[in-house]
Write an enzyme that holds these catalytic residues in place. Structure first.
Site, mmCIF file in Angstrom:
data_model
loop_
_atom_site.group_PDB
_atom_site.id
_atom_site.type_symbol
_atom_site.label_atom_id
_atom_site.label_comp_id
_atom_site.label_asym_id
_atom_site.label_seq_id
_atom_site.Cartn_x
_atom_site.Cartn_y
_atom_site.Cartn_z
ATOM 1 N N LEU A 139 9.203 -13.315 4.426
ATOM 2 C CA LEU A 139 8.502 -14.211 3.511
ATOM 3 C C LEU A 139 8.719 -15.622 4.040
ATOM 4 C CD1 LEU A 139 9.508 -12.848 -0.034
ATOM 5 C CD2 LEU A 139 7.376 -12.448 1.205
ATOM 6 N N ASP A 140 7.693 -16.460 3.956
ATOM 7 C CA ASP A 140 7.847 -17.845 4.372
ATOM 8 C C ASP A 140 8.951 -18.511 3.565
ATOM 9 O OD1 ASP A 140 5.713 -17.477 6.095
ATOM 10 O OD2 ASP A 140 4.239 -18.240 4.657
ATOM 11 N N LYS A 141 9.517 -19.560 4.115
ATOM 12 C CA LYS A 141 10.606 -20.288 3.458
ATOM 13 C C LYS A 141 10.285 -20.587 1.998
ATOM 14 C CE LYS A 141 12.810 -24.827 3.354
ATOM 15 N NZ LYS A 141 12.848 -26.186 3.933
ATOM 16 N N ARG A 238 -2.034 -17.297 2.905
ATOM 17 C CA ARG A 238 -2.290 -18.739 2.934
ATOM 18 C C ARG A 238 -3.499 -19.059 3.824
ATOM 19 N NH1 ARG A 238 3.375 -21.003 4.746
ATOM 20 N NH2 ARG A 238 2.358 -23.021 4.381
#
Length: 325
Positions: A139-141, A238
């Protein structure tokens, strides 16, 4: 060494990898391992083609069988750190966690410590013997939500296979800019942005990527959607939502400048201006247990910042409708 403690995997070369170099095909089939480690296994005979030892540059053909039988070795060199984890489920094979926004998953330039990997090495030291410390998807930050980590070689092999065969189910909550009347599918390849190398983009040379999204709740100029993935490309949701002109609220890379809807109240302006991450949360995860074969599913609630954002949007929408009468 018992077979349970060895890295064992078997793949048949699919049509799209026919006539490729062995090391290239192996990297596509086993992305959890580095190219150098795969080349080392090829040279040592741990990774064979139809039972024969080959060279990394040798070509493979459709139907060839790749067999990996290797001893595990320390795969990571990072330090364990006592960082708290929100553990949703655990057993000897799996660790399911609820990752908060702001926590980097993997050490990298600028984030050598304080990451999920550092926390995992402290909580479950055995993951140091697994590729990427047992992490099979990221998962992205600044994306919150549910993640699964492998704690055994059996689990690692199984989870990677489930991701590749698209049998692992993942559902996300997102808040997008603009309104939609219903769900849709984005089927567009994703690769590195041709000019901005830190960004991803829809490009013809990219890897196949499919995102399904459906309407959850519509507001005056924003929409709450739920997304499911058929693939797991970097920044996929995104990029895809920005591609269809509905970027995620707060997305610093793909969202563009803040756009305020007509008639925005001070309260909503403050809520939108203060939301400094992409409004994305991994809500649900479904998978097959690597040992028992049982289908397991977990859900984690949205974090408070997204709950507050939705509440502000809902209140604004309600006030607009009330003023019309």
């Amino acid at each position: 060494m018992s077979s349970e403690s060895r890295i064992i995997a078997r793949f048949s070369i699919p049509p799209e990898l026919s006539d490729r170099r062995l090391d290239q095909a192996a990297a596509e089939l086993m992305p959890e391992h580095s190219r150098s480690r795969l080349q080392g296994w090829i040279k040592s005979g741990a990774l064979t083609v139809d039972g024969k030892t080959c060279k990394p540059r040798d070509k493979v053909m459709m139907g060839d069988v790749l067999l990996l039988d290797a001893e595990p070795e320390a795969q990571v060199s990072w330090e364990a750190e006592a960082i708290s984890l929100d553990v949703v489920y655990e057993d000897e094979h799996l660790l399911v966690i609820n990752k908060p926004a702001g926590l980097v998953v993997h050490p990298a330039a600028g984030h050598a410590d304080g990451t999920l990997v550092n926390a995992l090495l402290n909580y479950a030291p055995e993951v140091e013997n697994l590729p990427r410390a047992g992490i099979v998807h990221r998962l992205d930050k600044d994306t919150s939500g549910i993640m699964v980590v492998a704690r055994s070689l059996i689990a690692h092999t199984s989870l990677v296979d489930q991701l590749q065969t698209r049998t692992m189910g993942r559902e996300y909550e997102a808040v997008i800019v603009g309104t939609i009347t219903g769900g849709a599918t984005v089927d567009a390849p994703i690769g590195r942005h041709p000019q901005e190398r830190k960004k991803m983009a829809v490009v013809s040379s990219g890897k196949p990527a499919v995102t399904h999204y459906r309407l959850a709740e519509r507001f005056a100029a924003h929409t709450h959607v739920r997304c499911t993935l058929e693939s797991g490309r970097t920044h996929q949701i995104r990029v895809h939502m920005a591609h269809v002109k509905h970027p995620l609220v707060g997305d610093p890379q793909y969202g563009g400048r803040l756009r305020l809807p007509k008639g925005t109240t001070d309260e909503l302006r403050e809520a939108l201006s203060a939301f400094h991450r992409q409004a994305l949360h991994a809500r649900k995860l479904t998978l097959e247990h690597p040992q028992t074969g049982e289908t397991l599913s977990w859900e984690v609630p949205m974090p408070q910042d997204m709950v507050d954002l939705l509440a502000a949007l809902r209140k604004h929408f309600s006030e607009l409708n009330s003023n019309e009468f």
